[in-house]
Design a protein around this motif. Structure first.
Motif, PDB file in Angstrom:
ATOM      1  N   VAL A  78      -0.223  -1.723   7.847  1.00 44.99           N
ATOM      2  CA  VAL A  78       0.335  -2.515   6.747  1.00 44.99           C
ATOM      3  C   VAL A  78       1.440  -3.431   7.261  1.00 44.99           C
ATOM      4  O   VAL A  78       1.487  -4.623   6.925  1.00 44.99           O
TER       5      VAL A  78
ATOM      6  N   PRO B 275      -6.205  -1.456   5.572  1.00 46.33           N
ATOM      7  CA  PRO B 275      -4.780  -1.617   5.247  1.00 46.33           C
ATOM      8  C   PRO B 275      -4.159  -2.902   5.781  1.00 46.33           C
ATOM      9  O   PRO B 275      -3.415  -3.582   5.066  1.00 46.33           O
TER      10      PRO B 275
ATOM     11  N   LEU C 122       0.827  -1.208   0.000  1.00 44.93           N
ATOM     12  CA  LEU C 122       0.000   0.000   0.000  1.00 44.93           C
ATOM     13  C   LEU C 122       0.866   1.264   0.000  1.00 44.93           C
ATOM     14  O   LEU C 122       0.491   2.306   0.523  1.00 44.93           O
TER      15      LEU C 122
ATOM     16  N   ILE D  87      -4.068  -4.162  -5.842  1.00 43.94           N
ATOM     17  CA  ILE D  87      -3.666  -5.196  -4.880  1.00 43.94           C
ATOM     18  C   ILE D  87      -4.375  -6.512  -5.165  1.00 43.94           C
ATOM     19  O   ILE D  87      -3.758  -7.585  -5.166  1.00 43.94           O
TER      20      ILE D  87
ATOM     21  N   ASN E 125      -8.774   3.934   4.544  1.00 45.94           N
ATOM     22  CA  ASN E 125      -8.231   4.552   3.331  1.00 45.94           C
ATOM     23  C   ASN E 125      -9.351   5.022   2.413  1.00 45.94           C
ATOM     24  O   ASN E 125      -9.209   6.010   1.695  1.00 45.94           O
TER      25      ASN E 125
ATOM     26  N   GLY F 259     -11.104  -1.242   1.536  1.00 48.19           N
ATOM     27  CA  GLY F 259     -10.205  -0.120   1.737  1.00 48.19           C
ATOM     28  C   GLY F 259     -10.158   0.381   3.162  1.00 48.19           C
ATOM     29  O   GLY F 259      -9.195   1.013   3.573  1.00 48.19           O
TER      30      GLY F 259
ATOM     31  N   THR G 227      -1.844   4.125   8.938  1.00 45.17           N
ATOM     32  CA  THR G 227      -1.935   3.203   7.810  1.00 45.17           C
ATOM     33  C   THR G 227      -0.667   2.383   7.681  1.00 45.17           C
ATOM     34  O   THR G 227      -0.705   1.160   7.502  1.00 45.17           O
TER      35      THR G 227
ATOM     36  N   CYS H 278       0.223   5.173   1.432  1.00 45.33           N
ATOM     37  CA  CYS H 278       1.092   5.638   2.512  1.00 45.33           C
ATOM     38  C   CYS H 278       1.879   6.872   2.093  1.00 45.33           C
ATOM     39  O   CYS H 278       2.154   7.751   2.915  1.00 45.33           O
TER      40      CYS H 278
ATOM     41  N   ALA I 223      -2.981  -5.874   3.209  1.00 50.83           N
ATOM     42  CA  ALA I 223      -1.562  -6.235   3.202  1.00 50.83           C
ATOM     43  C   ALA I 223      -1.380  -7.703   3.535  1.00 50.83           C
ATOM     44  O   ALA I 223      -0.559  -8.406   2.917  1.00 50.83           O
TER      45      ALA I 223
ATOM     46  N   GLU J 134      -6.106   1.630  -5.867  1.00 51.57           N
ATOM     47  CA  GLU J 134      -5.079   0.853  -5.181  1.00 51.57           C
ATOM     48  C   GLU J 134      -5.616  -0.513  -4.762  1.00 51.57           C
ATOM     49  O   GLU J 134      -4.909  -1.525  -4.872  1.00 51.57           O
ATOM     50  N   VAL J 135      -6.861  -0.568  -4.274  1.00 49.30           N
ATOM     51  CA  VAL J 135      -7.463  -1.854  -3.913  1.00 49.30           C
ATOM     52  C   VAL J 135      -7.499  -2.778  -5.119  1.00 49.30           C
ATOM     53  O   VAL J 135      -7.126  -3.960  -5.027  1.00 49.30           O
TER      54      VAL J 135
END
Length: 453
Positions: free
Chosen positions: A428, A150, A84, A200, A179, A176, A424, A88, A154, A196-197
């Protein structure tokens, strides 16, 4: 200057002003800017910035990769430790972590812009959908992750990398966690949290089940029976209430809810805000709520905190940001009574405080602030629903150094676990490290089963 009407009101500003107010706090560096910024790094052999990073990213290496024109290589270096890294880079309090440790951070010099350089590299990789990881061969083992914040994301990503099949359960519609729902809109603009999700989850072997709440839709015991391991990244689902006379009148709002509503609003003009806003609290949530109230068009925004400036959980940078936006921060004040007119808050009376023999006490002297909206940001706490069988450490889930809870086969990490720092980046780190512990445990179980066979 246009006068603002009293009371809660949406659409106080025009579209252009909303766009300006909620523009990116720290815009991404351009290519030339990134090269110049990276050239300021001394590439210290002992890397104090790396030591200060909760996820232990190799900061000198990723900056050197940027300086040599290799942003994708830089992104991989970041993602190796922090998948993440994009978020971050936007929300980490770098001024009190890596950048505070930077040897250039002196009275004469500013530190290397580590956060903005990290964003530069990770944004390029995510925009190009450049994937650096291929899952290992399937292990046939399954892990349940409760919470898509997060820590959970992660943990799930690292487990998928190691060949396990992961199912994430989350109460909300979107993955999320904070976030998505709890970050100030000017710190992460657009729909980056979901971008971002998606990045990932694209590794595969991760399923997300939305609208699923522990203790309501399933139990911890049921997860243990169905999965080979369980990770809890449930965050802090409850908020501390303002136990002050009159606090239940209209216009008194939980600051977390205020931030979430603003984050999810399709149009900032749809979010009502008072003309005179008072925020109770001294942490990051208080700052985020106060700044955004001002950006929405509130004329007067005052943060009231019961202790001194040096006691505030919000960093000096965040406090300075608030005051630069016109927010007034008043210390040594605690709420005593909320007055109302027609059922809606109209003023708040606060008592001056002081410390006597190490104990904070009221002085008996009271002052009053006219207000039509009070945002309460006095902390969040663990929702114990569904985890009654787990041992607690204070008001969080007790875990050992690897994130293992008091129940075999169940791990926990992030804000809900003891040691979580409400950041966050620390969430992670805890999720990632718990995943490695889970992987070792499952590998040992698999080896033992093979030996018996």
């Amino acid at each position: 200057m246009r006068r603002l009407e009293p009371g809660l009101k949406a659409g106080r500003l025009d579209a252009a002003q909303y766009a300006k107010n909620f523009s990116d706090l720290h815009p991404r560096l351009g290519d030339h800017e990134a090269l110049v910024a990276s050239d300021r790094c001394y590439f210290c052999h002992d890397a104090p910035c790396m030591t200060a990073c909760p996820t232990s990213i190799d900061i000198p290496l990723f900056i050197r990769q940027i300086s040599t024109g290799n942003p994708l290589g830089s992104a991989k270096t970041i993602f190796d430790q922090n998948i993440l890294g994009g978020m971050c880079a936007r929300v980490c309090p770098t001024e009190t972590l890596c950048e505070e440790a930077c040897v250039r951070n002196t009275a004469e010099e500013r530190p290397v812009e580590i956060g903005r350089l990290q964003r530069y590299a990770t944004d390029i990789a995510i925009e190009q959908n450049r994937q650096f990881y291929t899952p290992a061969a399937p292990t046939g083992q399954t892990v349940a992750v409760v919470g898509a914040g997060p820590a959970g994301l992660a943990c799930a990503h690292r487990l998928a990398m190691n060949g396990h099949q992961v199912t994430i359960f989350d109460t909300r519609e979107k993955a999320g966690g904070l976030n998505e729902y709890g970050i100030a809109a000017y710190k992460t603009t657009g729909d980056f949290a979901q971008t971002e999700v998606d990045y990932i989850l694209s590794i595969g072997r991760i399923d997300v089940l939305a609208g699923q709440m522990l203790g309501r839709d399933f139990t911890l015991h049921e997860l243990q029976a169905k999965f080979d391991a369980v990770f809890l990244g449930i965050g802090l689902g409850n908020v501390n209430m303002l136990n002050t006379e009159g606090s239940h009148v209209n216009g008194v709002v939980d600051a977390v809810e205020f931030i979430s509503n603003l984050r999810e609003a399709k149009d900032k003009a749809d979010v009502p805000v008072g003309r005179n806003v008072v925020v109770i609290g001294g942490g990051m949530t208080a700052i985020d709520a106060a700044v955004q109230a001002k950006l929405l068009g509130a004329e007067n925004v005052t943060i009231c905190y019961r202790r001194g400036k040096e006691h505030m959980n919000a960093s000096d940078f965040e406090q300075d940001l608030a005051t630069s936006k016109g927010v007034v921060i008043r210390h040594w004040l605690q709420p005593k009574h909320l007055d109302h007119h027609g059922g809606h808050v109209s003023s708040i009376r606060l008592e001056y405080t002081h410390v006597d023999n190490g104990i904070m006490k009221g002085t008996g002297h009271v002052m009053e602030i006219a207000t039509d909206q009070v945002l309460v940001a006095i902390g969040q706490k663990l929702d114990g629903t569904g985890i009654e069988s787990l041992k607690l450490d204070g008001n969080k889930i007790a875990v050992d150094a690897e994130g293992r809870t008091s129940i075999a086969g169940v791990w926990a990490g992030g804000d809900c676990a003891a040691g979580g720092q409400d950041l966050t980046v620390s969430a992670v780190a805890m999720g990632r490290d718990a995943a490695e512990s889970i992987n070792r445990s499952l590998a040992a179980l698999s080896a033992g089963a093979s030996a018996v066979a």
